[in-house]
Design a protein around this motif. Structure first.
Motif, PDB file in Angstrom:
ATOM      1  N   ALA A  87     100.495  39.667  34.660  1.00 25.28           N
ATOM      2  CA  ALA A  87     100.406  38.685  35.737  1.00 25.28           C
ATOM      3  C   ALA A  87      99.622  39.245  36.920  1.00 25.28           C
ATOM      4  O   ALA A  87      98.825  38.540  37.545  1.00 25.28           O
ATOM      5  N   ARG A  89      97.238  41.676  36.907  1.00 23.52           N
ATOM      6  CA  ARG A  89      95.795  41.703  36.604  1.00 23.52           C
ATOM      7  C   ARG A  89      95.228  40.305  36.776  1.00 23.52           C
ATOM      8  O   ARG A  89      94.170  40.100  37.357  1.00 23.52           O
ATOM      9  N   ARG A  90      95.965  39.332  36.223  1.00 27.97           N
ATOM     10  CA  ARG A  90      95.480  37.970  36.236  1.00 27.97           C
ATOM     11  C   ARG A  90      95.369  37.452  37.670  1.00 27.97           C
ATOM     12  O   ARG A  90      94.365  36.866  38.064  1.00 27.97           O
ATOM     13  N   LEU A  92      95.074  39.160  40.401  1.00 24.35           N
ATOM     14  CA  LEU A  92      93.971  39.850  41.062  1.00 24.35           C
ATOM     15  C   LEU A  92      92.663  39.149  40.735  1.00 24.35           C
ATOM     16  O   LEU A  92      91.872  38.810  41.611  1.00 24.35           O
ATOM     17  N   TRP A  93      92.474  38.963  39.437  1.00 21.56           N
ATOM     18  CA  TRP A  93      91.225  38.371  38.984  1.00 21.56           C
ATOM     19  C   TRP A  93      91.052  36.947  39.490  1.00 21.56           C
ATOM     20  O   TRP A  93      89.997  36.575  39.987  1.00 21.56           O
ATOM     21  N   GLU A  94      92.121  36.158  39.366  1.00 27.79           N
ATOM     22  CA  GLU A  94      92.040  34.766  39.792  1.00 27.79           C
ATOM     23  C   GLU A  94      91.883  34.679  41.293  1.00 27.79           C
ATOM     24  O   GLU A  94      91.213  33.783  41.796  1.00 27.79           O
ATOM     25  N   ARG A  96      90.151  36.736  43.003  1.00 26.25           N
ATOM     26  CA  ARG A  96      88.720  36.923  43.167  1.00 26.25           C
ATOM     27  C   ARG A  96      87.977  35.624  42.905  1.00 26.25           C
ATOM     28  O   ARG A  96      87.076  35.248  43.650  1.00 26.25           O
TER      29      ARG A  96
END
Lengths: 132, 132
Positions: A87, A89-90, A92-94, A96
DNA sequence: GCAAAAGTCAAGTACCCACTTTAGTATTGG
DNA sequence: CCAATACTAAAGTGGGTACTTGACTTTTGC
């Protein structure tokens, strides 16, 4: 403070094996002895024991022995920890993506935006699949 | 309908490797080229390429090549899918716990309970750690 | 046009680990 | 007590795969 805090390393390694995931799957619907876990599997009992040991070391399952039978059950906390790793990682990425999208959608130059370069990789073109 | 629906098998296998998780970690904070991914890692560039291929096959990351540089980024959907796999096991298990607790806490014999055996493994004793 | 940069491809090696077999130890039912 | 049952422990084998090296292709800066 927890007795056995397993590194997410061990957790993901444990889940990386199909047989082990099958075991987790089965344990999802209730505790089971090692032999019960072994019954549907096409491998020897000894192999299952080894898998259970890996799962136990990872913190994903706990076992207790009563008499001659070892009963295994899932440890939701470990599952949750792995879940959170993903969650994060996700998120963080989302995050961005959201920031990028915000920049893109900001038709009118927003003052609130920092003057600092976005440090986000510039996406120059909509870009085709592979440039041959 | 998605172009590349990766089995959760491939996803967990991909995450089962430490180097690959390091890559995912790094990609969490932004897209990166293969060489950028390789820079902090103690392995050859070719090895990193292989890892990226595995990650791509699993659906966890997507890449697109522009000129001579291949840029990689995370695919949140795949992360989410793995997350859900874990969440489901956990929910199943915790659901069981809840039902068990409900039975235990039912001080007054509830009529609503079926006469059928609870099919839930009987927990006879608070049980010590290992019986020597 | 040349050389450096960024990958790609193909073999090959070495190690890990899934699984087996064999032998042994408790535990339980009759 | 005897024989199953349910593991447990140890050693060995095979296949997979992480990683390397070396040769090659394409792109880019000068």
């Amino acid at each position: 403070m927890h007795a056995h805090t397993a590194s997410s390393d061990q957790v993901f390694h444990a889940l990386g094996d199909g047989t082990r995931r099958a075991i987790v799957l089965q344990l999802g619907s209730g505790p089971a002895s090692v032999s019960e876990l072994a019954r549907p599997l096409p491998i020897s009992l000894a192999a299952v024991v080894q898998h259970v040991q890996v799962l136990e070391a990872s913190g994903l399952v706990a076992t207790h022995k009563q008499g001659r039978v070892r009963t295994c059950h899932l440890v939701p906390d470990a599952l949750l920890e792995a879940e959170r790793w993903l969650a994060q990682r996700r998120a963080l990425w989302e995050g961005r993506l959201d920031r990028l999208e915000a920049l893109v959608h900001a038709r009118s130059p927003v003052d609130g935006a920092r003057a600092t370069a976005p440090s986000i990789a510039p996406i120059d073109a909509p870009c085709e699949e592979e440039t041959p």
